[in-house]
Write an enzyme that holds these catalytic residues in place. Structure first.
Site, PDB file in Angstrom:
ATOM      1  N   CYS A 130     -71.972 -33.626 -38.171  1.00  0.00           N
ATOM      2  CA  CYS A 130     -70.719 -32.857 -38.105  1.00  0.00           C
ATOM      3  C   CYS A 130     -70.930 -31.423 -37.598  1.00  0.00           C
ATOM      4  CB  CYS A 130     -70.053 -32.834 -39.471  1.00  0.00           C
ATOM      5  SG  CYS A 130     -71.204 -32.609 -40.841  1.00  0.00           S
ATOM      6  N   HIS A 237     -66.152 -27.134 -41.674  1.00  0.00           N
ATOM      7  CA  HIS A 237     -67.378 -26.350 -41.586  1.00  0.00           C
ATOM      8  C   HIS A 237     -67.130 -25.113 -40.718  1.00  0.00           C
ATOM      9  CE1 HIS A 237     -69.303 -29.598 -43.493  1.00  0.00           C
ATOM     10  NE2 HIS A 237     -69.999 -30.108 -42.515  1.00  0.00           N
TER      11      HIS A 237
END
Ligand code: A2P
Length: 333
Positions: A130, A237
């Site tokens: 990710c 994130h």
């Protein structure tokens, strides 16, 4: 587009459920849909497009039926065992685990960056980590124009990246409960520890960012370093990225223009009005947001960037579904 027979392996998990959401949102052309997980949740009912599906146990015979594409997100050991079984049955696996990412026969793909690599697959295509996906989406247009010399990543990663158990640790930790997934409390804390520690002192998450950036940008010698940190954020994130280039940047506005035009990248860079990418704004979306773009005044050709994306969507499910869309289109021809 031809309708395909699609399997979702790990359908009950955080990413698995998001696969279903994204598939529906994109109106992915599905003929038959098969939902698979471990024995624990076999029999669970999940809804897709108004229809109820029963989750089946993943076994060696799960791919005996005609399946065109399988989206896997059920952990590395499940992928290690079952992705080759699926591929041997003619299924193309898009695997979200780290298991196959560095294998020389397995393309590692971000559709906005290196879609051309999909074509040399041998039945398994890896979805990158990710943190890597959102980083390379931004680095690619800059590499094309200025040629990257060195990258320094510092990440601020959401608990959803550690699955349902990670999410629960933050939710319960905010109520004062002890952690079950992480080695320390995550509520009110930052953990410079994602995945296991390796012999060189880096964590595996940090090494994944290093290895995967090189593979996706087709530059095995690229200088990359990383520090990855788990922070008490549920979704998305955030990353500070420091980049040094071979070529000079005459005008920093040019960098902003390049990024504003990059596919699926959104420029949010108006600090005078407190506008910069935020985890809570990125959550639930499919784009990669970039801002705080400024020169690194400590080196000759360097810049600093702040990059944010929903780690479960663009960082996992959306990226995999985009790969599956390219595969489905190719099957049509
Ligand atoms: P299950 O619900 O049966 O445990 P998350 O990372 O969000 O916790 O999700 C992990 C996903 O991977 C779940 O769908 C989980 O299914 C699945 N999974 C874990 N181990 C296996 C296994 N050995 N075989 C198949 N699916 C697995």
């Amino acid at each position: 587009m031809k309708k395909v027979n699609l399997a979702v392996v790990g359908a009950t998990g955080m990413v698995g459920r998001t696969f279903l959401k994204v598939l529906k949102e994109k109106n992915f052309p599905i003929d038959n849909l098969y939902l698979m997980a471990s024995k624990r949740s076999a029999g669970t009912k999940l809804e897709y497009d108004g229809k109820e599906y029963i989750v089946e146990e993943l076994t060696e015979h799960s791919f005996d039926k005609p399946i065109d594409i399988a989206l896997f997100s059920a952990g590395g050991s499940t992928s290690e065992k079952f992705a080759p079984i699926a591929a041997a049955h003619g299924v193309i696996v898009v695997d979200n685990s780290a298991q196959w990412r560095q294998h020389p026969d397995v393309p590692l793909v971000v559709p906005e960056v290196n879609p051309e690599d999909i074509s040399w697959n041998h039945g398994i295509i890896a979805n990158p980590n990710c943190s890597t996906i959102q980083a390379v989406a931004v680095l690619k247009p800059l590499d094309d124009k200025y040629k990257i010399k060195r990258v320094v990543y510092s990440t601020y990663q959401a608990v959803s990246g550690a699955g349902v158990a990670g999410w629960n640790d933050l939710e319960n930790g905010l109520k004062g409960e002890a952690p079950k997934k992480f080695p320390h409390p995550i509520a009110g804390n930052c953990l410079p520890h994602i995945d296991v520690f390796m012999e060189n002192g880096y964590t595996k998450e940090e090494m994944k960012m290093i290895w995967e950036t090189r593979k996706i940008l087709h530059d095995p010698d690229l200088k990359v370093t990383a520090t990855t940190v788990r922070v008490p954020v549920f979704s998305s994130h955030s990353e500070s990225i420091n980049v040094e280039f071979e070529k000079p940047i005459d005008d920093i506005e040019d960098v902003k223009k390049l990024l504003a035009a990059a596919p699926d990248v959104v420029l949010v860079d108006d600090p005078a009005n407190n506008k910069y990418p935020l985890a809570i704004d990125a959550a639930g979306t499919d784009e990669v947001y970039v801002g705080r773009i400024r020169r690194d005044e400590s080196v000759e050709n360097g810049i600093n960037l702040w990059v944010v994306a929903d780690n479960i969507r663009k960082g996992a499910a959306t990226n995999a579904v985009q790969i599956a869309e390219i595969l489905a289109e190719a099957m049509d021809k």
